[in-house]
Enzyme design. Structure first.
Site, short mmCIF file in Angstrom:
data_model
loop_
_atom_site.label_atom_id
_atom_site.label_comp_id
_atom_site.label_asym_id
_atom_site.label_seq_id
_atom_site.Cartn_x
_atom_site.Cartn_y
_atom_site.Cartn_z
N ARG A 161 66.31 40.81 14.57
CA ARG A 161 67.00 42.02 15.04
C ARG A 161 68.49 41.99 14.65
O ARG A 161 69.36 42.35 15.44
CB ARG A 161 66.89 42.19 16.56
CG ARG A 161 65.49 42.24 17.08
CD ARG A 161 64.77 43.54 16.73
NE ARG A 161 63.50 43.59 17.42
CZ ARG A 161 62.36 43.10 16.92
NH1 ARG A 161 62.33 42.58 15.71
NH2 ARG A 161 61.24 43.17 17.62
N SER A 236 63.46 48.29 23.72
CA SER A 236 63.91 47.02 24.32
C SER A 236 65.42 47.05 24.44
O SER A 236 66.12 47.25 23.46
CB SER A 236 63.53 45.85 23.42
OG SER A 236 62.16 45.89 23.13
N GLU A 332 70.26 44.28 22.76
CA GLU A 332 69.86 44.65 21.39
C GLU A 332 70.46 46.02 21.06
O GLU A 332 70.79 46.32 19.92
CB GLU A 332 68.33 44.69 21.32
CG GLU A 332 67.80 45.10 19.97
CD GLU A 332 66.29 45.19 19.95
OE1 GLU A 332 65.61 44.19 20.23
OE2 GLU A 332 65.77 46.29 19.66
#
Ligand code: FAD
Ligand code: NAP
Length: 339
Positions: A161, A236, A332
């Site tokens: 990520r 998320s 994130e």
């Protein structure tokens, strides 16, 4: 290209936050993008689908929404093709196009919201596949010099990520197009994620093709994730922590069933959703925000939440996970303005 002032970003962020941009424009080609940058309005905030950004206040300067479209095959090989897509293409439309053309590689990434241009920023991933597995190169415009540059796979320095665009090159480049390497049949299928095989089995499919996998991923995602058009969210909120084995060993002493996945470098990945759930947050509502009841990793806007409320909830979750497990979760989602 039209420039709007005091423009509502409510329909332009999947958290459904009612914030305003001082200036806003949507660009549909490279010339318009350069024109937007030459207006001299600063700072610039580049916006795709707004599915990975938490606005905690109104946005100063100019929000440039990337609407550069187009999907085309740029090179053909015996077993694969290179496909170039404009940064403003909707990611899932590209996936569906690839599946309809019998081109493999993107099917596990079905139904991820957002645009093609934002996909390399955090090296999007799901169900055992990451963007880096199909990435060839991208073209980006330097926001100060207005020069275009090609970034190879190596130059993007993709991680979990993560990419160079979230670190040392953050905020410097506007991605204009991305080239992907997609497989011609026969395809290499990735069924390694438990839920995919299980869903295919439930659907009575014994010899799946890429369309079956795409359908299965869509089915799983619809059953587990909140639809942003119904409940505001950014998927998320936190990354899954990657920790030293010793940290996991400590956790396993108290929680022998703690889920974990080994990483090639000897460390382990622990699902952040599990850590959050153990701290009692799953399904919990705090004012207008909360933790989604089917997936604790997803923070939601129950209605009239502000970005600041979501951030406060995120920090409370980070504090309680750290207090219990000694692991500091990392968001994130891109938080605006960055601290
Ligand atoms: P935005 O939110 O608009 O922007 C994200 C960041 O990229 C910002 O910093 C922005 O400035 C920058 N940016 C945008 N466009 C450009 C550009 N052209 N050039 C340079 N910088 C740019 N992510 C996953 O990895 N896997 C998943 O499975 C996944 N599932 C999700 C499920 C849901 C329900 C939601 C809401 C989100 C999910 N996400 C997932 C997160 C999100 O979809 C991805 O990160 C997506 O790539 C964001 O795209 P976007 O166009 O909406 O980016
Ligand atoms: P899940 O299948 O319940 O799994 C929980 C976590 O464990 C995932 O985050 C995943 O890590 C990890 N995991 C599961 N099986 C694994 C395996 N075989 N090998 C290595 N790691 C494994 O997760 P979920 O919430 O339903 O999501 C399914 C997939 O969609 C995941 O890949 C997830 O990342 C992705 N997704 C991402 C977002 C986002 O916004 N970023 C939102 C929704 C879903 P990984 O996350 O590293 O895969």
């Amino acid at each position: 290209m039209q420039i709007y002032t005091d423009f509502s970003l409510l329909p332009y962020n999947t958290f459904g936050l009612d914030v305003r941009a001082a200036h806003f424009a949507e660009v549909s080609n490279l010339q318009e993008l350069k024109l937007g940058l030459r207006l001299g309005i600063r700072p610039i905030f580049l916006l795709g689908g707004g599915s990975n950004v938490l606005f905690t206040q109104n946005v100063d300067g100019l929000v440039l929404k990337n609407g550069i479209r187009g999907i085309r095959i740029v090179r053909e090989f015996r077993h694969k093709v290179w496909v170039e897509a404009g940064a403003g293409e909707i990611w899932h439309d590209l996936v569906q196009w690839a599946v309809s053309q019998q081109l493999g590689g993107l099917e596990n990434l079905s139904l991820i919201p957002g645009t093609v241009g934002a996909a390399p920023i955090q090296n999007i991933g799901a169900y055992g596949v990451e963007l880096k597995d199909v990435f060839v190169r991208l073209t980006a415009l330097n926001m100060e010099t207005l020069q275009t540059q090609t970034f190879t796979h190596k130059a993007c320095r993709f991680g979990y990520r993560d990419s160079v665009f979230k670190r040392e090159e953050k905020g410097k480049w506007c991605i204009g197009s991305v080239v992907f390497s997609l497989q011609k049949p026969p395809h290499r299928l990735n069924l390694s994620y438990g839920d995919i095989s299980k869903t295919l089995k439930t659907n009575g499919i014994e010899s799946p093709n890429i369309a079956d996998i795409s359908r299965a991923v869509i089915q799983i995602r619809r059953s587990k994730l909140p639809d942003p058009s119904q409940i505001g969210n950014c998927g998320s909120f936190f990354k899954n922590p990657e920790t030293a084995r010793s940290v996991l060993d400590n956790i396993l002493r108290k929680y022998p069933d703690a889920p974990h996945y080994p990483l090639p470098d000897g460390r382990v990945k622990i699902p952040a959703g599990w850590l959050i759930e153990q701290c009692g947050w799953k399904g919990k509502r705090v004012g207008n925000t909360g933790c989604y009841d089917k997936q604790a990793l997803v923070l939601v806007n129950h209605g009239d939440a502000t970005g600041e409320e979501v951030r406060t909830l995120a920090e409370a979750i980070m504090d309680s996970v750290e207090a219990r497990f000694g692991i500091r979760l990392e968001p994130e989602v891109n938080i605006y303005p960055p601290r």
